[in-house]
Design a protein around this motif. Structure first.
Motif, mmCIF file in Angstrom:
data_model
loop_
_atom_site.group_PDB
_atom_site.id
_atom_site.type_symbol
_atom_site.label_atom_id
_atom_site.label_comp_id
_atom_site.label_asym_id
_atom_site.label_seq_id
_atom_site.Cartn_x
_atom_site.Cartn_y
_atom_site.Cartn_z
ATOM 1 N N GLU A 3 -16.951 5.491 7.093
ATOM 2 C CA GLU A 3 -15.608 5.311 6.545
ATOM 3 C C GLU A 3 -14.651 4.855 7.639
ATOM 4 N N VAL A 4 -13.771 3.942 7.257
ATOM 5 C CA VAL A 4 -12.667 3.528 8.110
ATOM 6 C C VAL A 4 -11.402 3.868 7.335
ATOM 7 N N ILE A 5 -10.551 4.679 7.954
ATOM 8 C CA ILE A 5 -9.350 5.188 7.279
ATOM 9 C C ILE A 5 -8.125 4.723 8.053
ATOM 10 N N ASP A 6 -7.115 4.244 7.330
ATOM 11 C CA ASP A 6 -5.859 3.917 7.992
ATOM 12 C C ASP A 6 -4.708 4.621 7.288
ATOM 13 N N ASP A 7 -3.564 4.617 7.924
ATOM 14 C CA ASP A 7 -2.393 5.263 7.335
ATOM 15 C C ASP A 7 -1.269 4.260 7.107
ATOM 16 N N GLY A 8 -1.657 3.017 6.796
ATOM 17 C CA GLY A 8 -0.695 1.951 6.551
ATOM 18 C C GLY A 8 -0.088 2.050 5.164
ATOM 19 N N PRO A 9 0.461 0.951 4.672
ATOM 20 C CA PRO A 9 1.157 0.958 3.387
ATOM 21 C C PRO A 9 0.244 0.999 2.163
ATOM 22 N N GLY A 10 -1.045 0.861 2.356
ATOM 23 C CA GLY A 10 -1.963 0.807 1.207
ATOM 24 C C GLY A 10 -2.021 -0.601 0.652
ATOM 25 N N ILE A 11 -2.811 -0.774 -0.377
ATOM 26 C CA ILE A 11 -2.994 -2.081 -1.016
ATOM 27 C C ILE A 11 -2.745 -1.900 -2.498
ATOM 28 N N GLY A 12 -1.956 -2.782 -3.075
ATOM 29 C CA GLY A 12 -1.663 -2.710 -4.503
ATOM 30 C C GLY A 12 -2.895 -2.935 -5.356
ATOM 31 N N ALA A 13 -2.818 -2.527 -6.609
ATOM 32 C CA ALA A 13 -3.967 -2.584 -7.518
ATOM 33 C C ALA A 13 -4.516 -4.005 -7.674
#
Length: 75
Positions: A3-13
């Motif tokens: 797993e690669v996890i980030d804490d950015g803004p996310g990605i829209g649907a």
């Protein structure tokens, strides 16, 4: 599994459904000249599938993303 996890803004649907497509960029402000060709996730997905696995995306708007590489277990 990796797993690669980030804490950015996310990605829209809408973008989440396309991030593994060749040349797709979720952020339209990123261009080839500014560091993105839109190929990285497509290449990673193709390689993973070639080994019998899959890439998954879990997106959490305003909290980041989890990209998961799932490969079959060895015998």
């Amino acid at each position: 599994m990796v797993e690669v996890i980030d804490d950015g803004p996310g990605i829209g649907a809408e973008a989440a459904g396309r991030v593994f497509e060749r040349f797709y960029r979720a952020d339209p402000s990123r261009s080839r000249e500014r560091g993105g060709s839109g190929l990285g996730l497509a290449i990673a997905s193709t390689i993973t599938e070639g080994h019998g696995g899959r890439l998954e995306l879990e997106t959490r708007p305003a909290q980041g993303c989890v990209f998961r590489c799932v490969l079959p277990g060895g015998h």
